[in-house]
Design an enzyme around this catalytic site. Structure first.
Site, PDB file in Angstrom:
ATOM      1  N   GLY A 291       0.841  -1.196   0.000  1.00 15.79           N
ATOM      2  CA  GLY A 291       0.000   0.000   0.000  1.00 15.79           C
ATOM      3  C   GLY A 291       0.868   1.234   0.000  1.00 15.79           C
TER       4      GLY A 291
ATOM      5  N   GLN B 139       2.842  10.025   1.252  1.00 17.87           N
ATOM      6  CA  GLN B 139       4.143   9.334   1.333  1.00 17.87           C
ATOM      7  C   GLN B 139       5.091   9.701   0.195  1.00 17.87           C
ATOM      8  OE1 GLN B 139       2.214   5.264   2.174  1.00 17.87           O
ATOM      9  NE2 GLN B 139       4.193   5.182   3.211  1.00 17.87           N
TER      10      GLN B 139
ATOM     11  N   CYS C 146       6.027   0.005   7.106  1.00  8.82           N
ATOM     12  CA  CYS C 146       5.632   1.157   6.295  1.00  8.82           C
ATOM     13  C   CYS C 146       6.799   1.548   5.408  1.00  8.82           C
ATOM     14  CB  CYS C 146       5.254   2.311   7.230  1.00  8.82           C
ATOM     15  SG  CYS C 146       4.719   3.790   6.374  1.00  8.82           S
ATOM     16  N   LEU C 147       6.517   1.825   4.133  1.00 10.12           N
ATOM     17  CA  LEU C 147       7.591   2.216   3.208  1.00 10.12           C
ATOM     18  C   LEU C 147       8.245   3.531   3.637  1.00 10.12           C
ATOM     19  CD1 LEU C 147       6.030   1.276  -0.262  1.00 10.12           C
ATOM     20  CD2 LEU C 147       7.928   0.134   0.908  1.00 10.12           C
TER      21      LEU C 147
ATOM     22  N   HIS D  26      -4.405   1.374   7.558  1.00  4.59           N
ATOM     23  CA  HIS D  26      -3.061   1.956   7.638  1.00  4.59           C
ATOM     24  C   HIS D  26      -2.927   3.129   6.647  1.00  4.59           C
ATOM     25  CE1 HIS D  26       1.508   1.414   7.897  1.00  4.59           C
ATOM     26  NE2 HIS D  26       1.356   2.183   6.845  1.00  4.59           N
ATOM     27  N   GLU D  27      -3.436   2.935   5.425  1.00  7.20           N
ATOM     28  CA  GLU D  27      -3.295   3.979   4.398  1.00  7.20           C
ATOM     29  C   GLU D  27      -4.199   5.173   4.681  1.00  7.20           C
ATOM     30  OE1 GLU D  27      -0.759   3.751   2.560  1.00  7.20           O
ATOM     31  OE2 GLU D  27      -0.390   1.649   3.042  1.00  7.20           O
TER      32      GLU D  27
ATOM     33  N   HIS E  41      -2.560   7.482   6.926  1.00  7.75           N
ATOM     34  CA  HIS E  41      -1.589   8.369   6.268  1.00  7.75           C
ATOM     35  C   HIS E  41      -2.267   9.641   5.769  1.00  7.75           C
ATOM     36  CE1 HIS E  41       2.256   6.340   6.233  1.00  7.75           C
ATOM     37  NE2 HIS E  41       1.756   5.225   5.737  1.00  7.75           N
TER      38      HIS E  41
HETATM   39 NI    NI Z   1       2.643   3.332   5.678  1.00 12.58          NI
END
Ligand code: NI
Length: 173
Positions: free
Chosen positions: A44, A49, A88-89, A130-131, A134
Protein backbone atom coordinates in the site's frame (compact mmCIF):
# COMPACT_ATOMS: atom_id res chain seq x y z
CA UNK A 1 9.77 7.69 -10.54
CA UNK A 2 8.13 9.12 -7.41
CA UNK A 3 10.36 9.37 -4.37
CA UNK A 4 8.99 7.99 -1.10
CA UNK A 5 9.56 10.37 1.82
CA UNK A 6 10.53 8.96 5.19
CA UNK A 7 9.93 9.41 8.90
CA UNK A 8 10.88 12.86 10.12
CA UNK A 9 9.48 14.61 7.03
CA UNK A 10 6.68 16.75 8.42
CA UNK A 11 4.45 16.16 5.40
CA UNK A 12 3.81 12.70 6.88
CA UNK A 13 2.08 14.37 9.84
CA UNK A 14 -0.32 16.58 7.83
CA UNK A 15 -3.93 16.01 6.97
CA UNK A 16 -4.33 15.54 3.19
CA UNK A 17 -6.97 17.43 1.17
CA UNK A 18 -9.95 16.03 -0.65
CA UNK A 19 -9.44 15.29 -4.36
CA UNK A 20 -11.87 17.63 -6.10
CA UNK A 21 -11.66 16.17 -9.59
CA UNK A 22 -10.72 12.72 -10.80
CA UNK A 23 -8.99 14.05 -13.89
CA UNK A 24 -6.12 12.78 -15.99
CA UNK A 25 -3.54 14.22 -13.60
CA UNK A 26 -5.00 12.22 -10.71
CA UNK A 27 -5.23 9.03 -12.80
CA UNK A 28 -1.59 9.39 -13.86
CA UNK A 29 -0.61 10.10 -10.27
CA UNK A 30 -2.39 6.91 -9.12
CA UNK A 31 -0.49 4.95 -11.78
CA UNK A 32 2.83 6.41 -10.67
CA UNK A 33 1.95 5.70 -7.04
CA UNK A 34 1.18 2.06 -7.91
CA UNK A 35 4.51 1.78 -9.70
CA UNK A 36 6.40 3.23 -6.72
CA UNK A 37 4.56 0.82 -4.38
CA UNK A 38 5.52 -2.17 -6.52
CA UNK A 39 9.09 -0.90 -6.83
CA UNK A 40 9.34 -0.67 -3.05
CA UNK A 41 7.76 -4.13 -2.61
CA UNK A 42 4.98 -2.53 -0.59
CA UNK A 43 1.31 -3.54 -0.42
CA UNK A 44 0.00 0.00 0.00
CA UNK A 45 1.11 3.58 -0.61
CA UNK A 46 -0.65 6.87 0.10
CA UNK A 47 -0.27 10.28 -1.59
CA UNK A 48 1.37 11.97 1.42
CA UNK A 49 4.14 9.33 1.33
CA UNK A 50 5.43 10.89 -1.87
CA UNK A 51 4.77 14.41 -0.60
CA UNK A 52 1.38 14.86 -2.32
CA UNK A 53 -1.11 15.83 0.37
CA UNK A 54 -4.11 14.38 -1.47
CA UNK A 55 -6.70 11.93 -0.15
CA UNK A 56 -5.72 9.01 -2.35
CA UNK A 57 -3.97 5.70 -1.83
CA UNK A 58 -3.25 2.54 -3.77
CA UNK A 59 -2.88 -1.02 -2.57
CA UNK A 60 -2.03 -4.44 -3.96
CA UNK A 61 -2.44 -7.33 -1.57
CA UNK A 62 -1.37 -10.86 -2.54
CA UNK A 63 -4.22 -12.66 -4.30
CA UNK A 64 -6.07 -9.42 -5.02
CA UNK A 65 -6.04 -6.91 -7.88
CA UNK A 66 -4.26 -3.54 -7.55
CA UNK A 67 -6.77 -0.99 -6.23
CA UNK A 68 -7.06 2.79 -6.17
CA UNK A 69 -8.99 4.59 -3.41
CA UNK A 70 -9.80 8.27 -3.88
CA UNK A 71 -11.37 10.24 -0.98
CA UNK A 72 -11.85 7.02 1.04
CA UNK A 73 -14.00 6.89 4.18
CA UNK A 74 -14.42 3.99 6.57
CA UNK A 75 -18.16 3.69 7.06
CA UNK A 76 -18.21 0.61 9.28
CA UNK A 77 -15.75 -1.25 11.48
CA UNK A 78 -16.07 -4.70 13.03
CA UNK A 79 -16.26 -4.84 16.84
CA UNK A 80 -13.56 -7.52 16.79
CA UNK A 81 -10.00 -6.24 16.97
CA UNK A 82 -6.93 -8.17 15.87
CA UNK A 83 -3.17 -7.83 16.22
CA UNK A 84 -1.11 -7.78 13.06
CA UNK A 85 2.49 -6.82 12.37
CA UNK A 86 2.77 -3.63 10.34
CA UNK A 87 5.58 -1.94 8.48
CA UNK A 88 5.63 1.16 6.29
CA UNK A 89 7.59 2.22 3.21
CA UNK A 90 8.13 5.57 4.97
CA UNK A 91 9.70 3.90 8.04
CA UNK A 92 11.83 1.23 6.34
CA UNK A 93 13.09 -1.61 8.51
CA UNK A 94 10.73 -0.95 11.42
CA UNK A 95 7.88 -3.35 12.24
CA UNK A 96 5.47 -3.59 15.15
CA UNK A 97 2.29 -5.33 16.22
CA UNK A 98 -0.69 -3.01 15.89
CA UNK A 99 -4.23 -3.67 17.13
CA UNK A 100 -7.06 -2.60 14.80
CA UNK A 101 -10.57 -3.71 13.81
CA UNK A 102 -10.51 -7.01 11.94
CA UNK A 103 -12.85 -5.89 9.14
CA UNK A 104 -13.94 -2.55 7.70
CA UNK A 105 -16.34 -1.30 5.07
CA UNK A 106 -14.77 1.46 3.01
CA UNK A 107 -16.37 3.82 0.56
CA UNK A 108 -14.28 5.60 -2.06
CA UNK A 109 -13.98 6.51 -5.74
CA UNK A 110 -11.87 4.51 -8.16
CA UNK A 111 -9.57 5.76 -10.93
CA UNK A 112 -12.51 5.74 -13.36
CA UNK A 113 -14.31 8.26 -11.19
CA UNK A 114 -16.86 5.68 -10.02
CA UNK A 115 -17.91 5.43 -6.39
CA UNK A 116 -17.64 1.99 -4.77
CA UNK A 117 -18.06 0.31 -1.43
CA UNK A 118 -15.81 -2.53 -0.32
CA UNK A 119 -16.04 -4.95 2.59
CA UNK A 120 -12.43 -5.62 3.50
CA UNK A 121 -11.07 -8.16 5.94
CA UNK A 122 -7.70 -9.71 6.72
CA UNK A 123 -4.66 -8.04 5.19
CA UNK A 124 -6.78 -5.82 2.91
CA UNK A 125 -8.67 -4.37 5.91
CA UNK A 126 -5.32 -3.78 7.58
CA UNK A 127 -3.84 -1.96 4.57
CA UNK A 128 -6.97 0.18 4.09
CA UNK A 129 -6.82 1.36 7.71
CA UNK A 130 -3.06 1.96 7.64
CA UNK A 131 -3.29 3.98 4.40
CA UNK A 132 -6.29 6.06 5.50
CA UNK A 133 -4.26 6.92 8.61
CA UNK A 134 -1.59 8.37 6.27
CA UNK A 135 -4.24 10.68 4.79
CA UNK A 136 -4.83 12.00 8.30
CA UNK A 137 -1.13 12.42 9.14
CA UNK A 138 -1.10 9.33 11.36
CA UNK A 139 1.62 6.66 11.27
CA UNK A 140 1.39 3.11 12.63
CA UNK A 141 3.85 4.14 15.34
CA UNK A 142 1.16 6.49 16.68
CA UNK A 143 -0.94 3.44 17.64
CA UNK A 144 1.74 2.11 19.98
CA UNK A 145 2.43 2.94 23.62
CA UNK A 146 4.70 5.94 24.08
CA UNK A 147 7.46 3.72 25.42
CA UNK A 148 7.37 1.35 22.47
CA UNK A 149 7.13 4.20 19.96
CA UNK A 150 10.15 5.95 21.48
CA UNK A 151 12.17 2.75 21.38
CA UNK A 152 11.39 2.17 17.68
CA UNK A 153 12.02 5.81 16.75
CA UNK A 154 15.40 5.60 18.47
CA UNK A 155 16.21 2.39 16.58
CA UNK A 156 15.11 3.91 13.28
CA UNK A 157 17.10 7.12 13.83
CA UNK A 158 20.21 5.18 14.82
CA UNK A 159 20.02 3.05 11.70
CA UNK A 160 19.31 6.02 9.43
CA UNK A 161 22.34 7.84 10.88
CA UNK A 162 24.67 4.89 10.40
CA UNK A 163 23.42 4.44 6.81
CA UNK A 164 24.08 8.11 6.20
CA UNK A 165 27.60 7.80 7.62
CA UNK A 166 28.44 4.76 5.48
CA UNK A 167 27.10 6.36 2.29
CA UNK A 168 29.28 9.44 2.85
CA UNK A 169 32.41 7.29 2.68
CA UNK A 170 34.42 7.85 -0.49
CA UNK A 171 33.43 5.45 -3.24
CA UNK A 172 35.94 2.82 -4.22
CA UNK A 173 36.22 1.73 -7.78
NI1 NI B 1 2.64 3.33 5.68
Amino acid sequence: MLRIITYGDERLTKRASVVADIDRIIVEFAEALTEAMHQGNGIGLAGPQVGELKRLFVCHVTGDVPRVFINPEIIQTSPTQVTYEEGCLSIPGIYADVVRPEAVTVQAWNEKGRPFKLDAEGVLARVVQHEIDHLNGVLFLDHLSEKKRERLVKLYTKRAESECASSSQPLRR
